[in-house]
Scaffold this motif. Structure first.
Motif, PDB file in Angstrom:
ATOM      1  N   TYR A  18      61.487  36.399  66.384  1.00  0.00           N
ATOM      2  CA  TYR A  18      60.871  35.980  67.572  1.00  0.00           C
ATOM      3  C   TYR A  18      60.072  34.926  66.609  1.00  0.00           C
ATOM      4  N   TYR A  19      58.991  35.018  65.892  1.00  0.00           N
ATOM      5  CA  TYR A  19      58.024  34.462  64.975  1.00  0.00           C
ATOM      6  C   TYR A  19      58.857  33.843  63.591  1.00  0.00           C
ATOM      7  N   ALA A  20      59.047  34.474  63.741  1.00  0.00           N
ATOM      8  CA  ALA A  20      60.635  34.368  61.920  1.00  0.00           C
ATOM      9  C   ALA A  20      60.945  32.940  62.767  1.00  0.00           C
ATOM     10  N   HIS A  21      61.619  32.579  63.578  1.00  0.00           N
ATOM     11  CA  HIS A  21      63.057  31.807  64.288  1.00  0.00           C
ATOM     12  C   HIS A  21      61.854  30.484  64.789  1.00  0.00           C
ATOM     13  N   LEU A  22      61.226  30.834  65.172  1.00  0.00           N
ATOM     14  CA  LEU A  22      60.196  29.622  65.959  1.00  0.00           C
ATOM     15  C   LEU A  22      59.396  28.453  64.717  1.00  0.00           C
ATOM     16  N   GLY A  23      59.068  29.636  63.179  1.00  0.00           N
ATOM     17  CA  GLY A  23      58.776  28.724  61.937  1.00  0.00           C
ATOM     18  C   GLY A  23      59.933  27.709  61.420  1.00  0.00           C
ATOM     19  N   TYR A  24      61.237  28.364  61.655  1.00  0.00           N
ATOM     20  CA  TYR A  24      62.342  27.424  61.449  1.00  0.00           C
ATOM     21  C   TYR A  24      62.724  26.581  62.489  1.00  0.00           C
ATOM     22  N   TYR A  25      62.777  26.503  63.095  1.00  0.00           N
ATOM     23  CA  TYR A  25      62.693  25.729  64.585  1.00  0.00           C
ATOM     24  C   TYR A  25      61.200  24.865  64.332  1.00  0.00           C
ATOM     25  N   GLU A  26      59.966  25.115  64.585  1.00  0.00           N
ATOM     26  CA  GLU A  26      59.083  24.144  64.093  1.00  0.00           C
ATOM     27  C   GLU A  26      59.314  23.894  62.807  1.00  0.00           C
ATOM     28  N   GLU A  27      59.619  24.198  62.182  1.00  0.00           N
ATOM     29  CA  GLU A  27      59.463  23.141  60.635  1.00  0.00           C
ATOM     30  C   GLU A  27      60.694  22.155  60.573  1.00  0.00           C
ATOM     31  N   ARG A  28      61.150  21.916  61.451  1.00  0.00           N
ATOM     32  CA  ARG A  28      61.970  20.889  62.067  1.00  0.00           C
ATOM     33  C   ARG A  28      62.168  19.888  62.951  1.00  0.00           C
ATOM     34  N   THR A  29      61.240  20.357  64.257  1.00  0.00           N
ATOM     35  CA  THR A  29      61.153  19.452  65.200  1.00  0.00           C
ATOM     36  C   THR A  29      59.785  18.916  65.044  1.00  0.00           C
ATOM     37  N   THR A  84      53.711  37.122  60.378  1.00  0.00           N
ATOM     38  CA  THR A  84      54.675  37.110  60.504  1.00  0.00           C
ATOM     39  C   THR A  84      55.662  36.645  58.762  1.00  0.00           C
ATOM     40  N   PRO A  85      56.279  37.661  58.236  1.00  0.00           N
ATOM     41  CA  PRO A  85      56.404  37.841  56.750  1.00  0.00           C
ATOM     42  C   PRO A  85      57.471  36.889  56.640  1.00  0.00           C
ATOM     43  N   GLU A  86      58.757  36.691  57.851  1.00  0.00           N
ATOM     44  CA  GLU A  86      59.727  35.312  57.379  1.00  0.00           C
ATOM     45  C   GLU A  86      59.078  33.980  56.900  1.00  0.00           C
ATOM     46  N   GLN A  87      57.802  33.648  58.114  1.00  0.00           N
ATOM     47  CA  GLN A  87      57.323  32.595  58.186  1.00  0.00           C
ATOM     48  C   GLN A  87      56.281  32.312  56.643  1.00  0.00           C
ATOM     49  N   ILE A  88      56.000  33.309  56.350  1.00  0.00           N
ATOM     50  CA  ILE A  88      54.947  33.323  54.905  1.00  0.00           C
ATOM     51  C   ILE A  88      55.981  32.857  53.501  1.00  0.00           C
ATOM     52  N   LYS A  89      57.346  33.346  53.415  1.00  0.00           N
ATOM     53  CA  LYS A  89      58.511  33.331  52.709  1.00  0.00           C
ATOM     54  C   LYS A  89      59.246  32.080  52.965  1.00  0.00           C
ATOM     55  N   MET A  90      58.578  30.990  54.467  1.00  0.00           N
ATOM     56  CA  MET A  90      59.156  30.142  54.464  1.00  0.00           C
ATOM     57  C   MET A  90      58.080  29.200  53.624  1.00  0.00           C
ATOM     58  N   ALA A  91      57.029  29.108  54.065  1.00  0.00           N
ATOM     59  CA  ALA A  91      56.187  28.670  53.643  1.00  0.00           C
ATOM     60  C   ALA A  91      55.736  28.784  51.278  1.00  0.00           C
ATOM     61  N   GLN A  92      56.032  29.386  51.145  1.00  0.00           N
ATOM     62  CA  GLN A  92      56.304  30.139  49.602  1.00  0.00           C
ATOM     63  C   GLN A  92      57.417  28.932  49.640  1.00  0.00           C
ATOM     64  N   SER A 101      49.821  24.214  44.601  1.00  0.00           N
ATOM     65  CA  SER A 101      49.964  25.717  45.071  1.00  0.00           C
ATOM     66  C   SER A 101      49.054  25.665  45.842  1.00  0.00           C
ATOM     67  N   VAL A 102      49.235  26.828  46.689  1.00  0.00           N
ATOM     68  CA  VAL A 102      49.083  27.990  47.742  1.00  0.00           C
ATOM     69  C   VAL A 102      48.681  28.875  48.340  1.00  0.00           C
ATOM     70  N   LYS A 103      47.313  29.774  47.786  1.00  0.00           N
ATOM     71  CA  LYS A 103      47.900  30.959  48.038  1.00  0.00           C
ATOM     72  C   LYS A 103      47.918  31.402  48.852  1.00  0.00           C
ATOM     73  N   LEU A 104      49.113  32.520  49.312  1.00  0.00           N
ATOM     74  CA  LEU A 104      49.902  32.629  51.020  1.00  0.00           C
ATOM     75  C   LEU A 104      50.360  34.139  50.577  1.00  0.00           C
ATOM     76  N   LEU A 105      48.784  34.574  52.310  1.00  0.00           N
ATOM     77  CA  LEU A 105      49.263  35.970  52.058  1.00  0.00           C
ATOM     78  C   LEU A 105      49.986  36.725  53.610  1.00  0.00           C
ATOM     79  N   GLN A 106      50.681  37.938  53.880  1.00  0.00           N
ATOM     80  CA  GLN A 106      50.890  38.187  55.046  1.00  0.00           C
ATOM     81  C   GLN A 106      49.697  39.023  55.575  1.00  0.00           C
ATOM     82  N   GLY A 107      49.288  38.479  56.514  1.00  0.00           N
ATOM     83  CA  GLY A 107      47.813  39.264  57.501  1.00  0.00           C
ATOM     84  C   GLY A 107      47.500  39.014  58.560  1.00  0.00           C
ATOM     85  N   ASP A 108      46.699  39.669  59.740  1.00  0.00           N
ATOM     86  CA  ASP A 108      46.251  39.738  60.637  1.00  0.00           C
ATOM     87  C   ASP A 108      45.167  38.603  60.910  1.00  0.00           C
TER      88      ASP A 108
END
Ligand SMILES: C[S@@+](CC[C@H](N)C(=O)[O-])C[C@H]1O[C@@H](n2cnc3c(N)ncnc32)[C@H](O)[C@@H]1O
Length: 274
Positions: A18-29, A84-92, A101-108
């Motif tokens: 869901y969060y992976a999808h949300l990132g996609y949605y928010e990046e556009r809206t 959410t790994p998909e969000q990080i991939k989207m940011a990368q 250049s931004v340091k992007l990591l998966q983490g809680d």
């Protein structure tokens, strides 16, 4: 395979999907205007509230990178993390596309290991998603530890007392459904948020969220049951103080100069570590 092709199936009860999808949605809206307004506010907060010049910034739930990439463009040294790994991939992918250049990591956000490393930490639209109130306190204590002395935290929550026809208003909590439609070139997003259950003692609401995305290649539907904690101004003040923060100030709706009788959909807090 494109993200939209991935999205063809109906996702039920899978938070990360869901969060992976949300990132996609928010990046556009999220409009450029909103992003710019929030970035301008962050720079104002850095200048006004931090004791030393802000250089190192951590975003503990960066999503697809709205703030962390925007700040990197403005010259800050940024670290973004998200569980959410998909969000990080989207940011990368975006950082690569934009050549920054931004340091992007998966983490809680409740398992931060940093100590006195950052001049500013961002916790934007995350506190109300944490599983319980102990996690909120744990997260804020870890953010406090991650900050250098004189550094600041900028965090926000949706205001449960916001009066307008809105998904957090008491009226919609009691009555049910919030509908929103965003039309973009070649794309239409419809979101339907429905309150399924509301614990009025602890201020917790369970929502059934449905997003329908219509594009040239078909209609994609996402559904998720989401738990949201409704925090008041006083709740957040209490947690920030309990975590050790001082000099706490609230800016309704990211407004640098709030009107005398402020109304707010979002409560934005800036607080400092002494
Ligand atoms: C509503 S989005 C906000 C993203 C970004 N801060 C913004 O304002 O655009 C919430 C984000 O929190 C992330 N998230 C949820 N629980 C988390 C946790 N425990 N630790 C880190 N990230 C989390 C989700 O993956 C999602 O990207």
């Amino acid at each position: 395979m494109s993200r939209l092709e991935n999205a063809r199936k109906i996702v039920l009860g899978a938070s990360r999907a869901y969060y992976a999808h949300l990132g996609y949605y928010e990046e556009r809206t999220y409009s450029e205007t909103t992003n710019k307004r929030e970035l301008d506010f962050l720079e104002f907060a850095f200048r006004t509230h931090a004791v030393h010049k802000v250089r190192d910034v951590l975003d503990i739930a960066c999503g697809s990178g709205r703030h962390v990439l925007g700040l990197a463009h403005r010259g800050y040294k940024c670290t973004g993390q998200d569980y959410t790994p998909e969000q990080i991939k989207m940011a990368q992918a975006r950082a690569k596309r934009e050549g920054i250049s931004v340091k992007l990591l998966q983490g809680d956000a409740t398992k931060l290991k940093y100590e006195s490393e950052f001049d500013a930490v961002l916790a934007i639209r995350i506190l109300f998603l944490l599983p319980d109130d102990d996690s909120v306190l744990t997260c804020l204590r870890q953010v406090h530890r991650a900050l250098k002395s004189g550094g600041i935290l900028v965090c926000n929550v949706a205001n449960p007392f916001y009066e307008k026809e809105n998904w957090f208003s008491l009226k919609s909590i009691q009555q049910g459904t919030y509908f929103n439609e965003v039309c973009l070139p070649n794309m239409r997003f419809i979101s339907i948020d429905q309150v399924q259950d509301f614990d009025s003692v602890h201020g917790v609401a369970w929502w059934q969220e449905t997003h329908i995305i219509e594009t040239a290649d078909g209609t994609h539907i996402f559904r998720e049951r989401e738990r949201l904690r409704l925090f008041t101004y006083w709740d957040i003040l209490h947690y920030l103080q309990a975590a050790g923060f001082k000099q706490i100030k609230c800016y309704p709706d990211w407004k640098i100069k709030p009107p005398k009788k402020p109304k707010a959909e979002w409560l934005v807090f800036v607080s400092r570590k002494d």
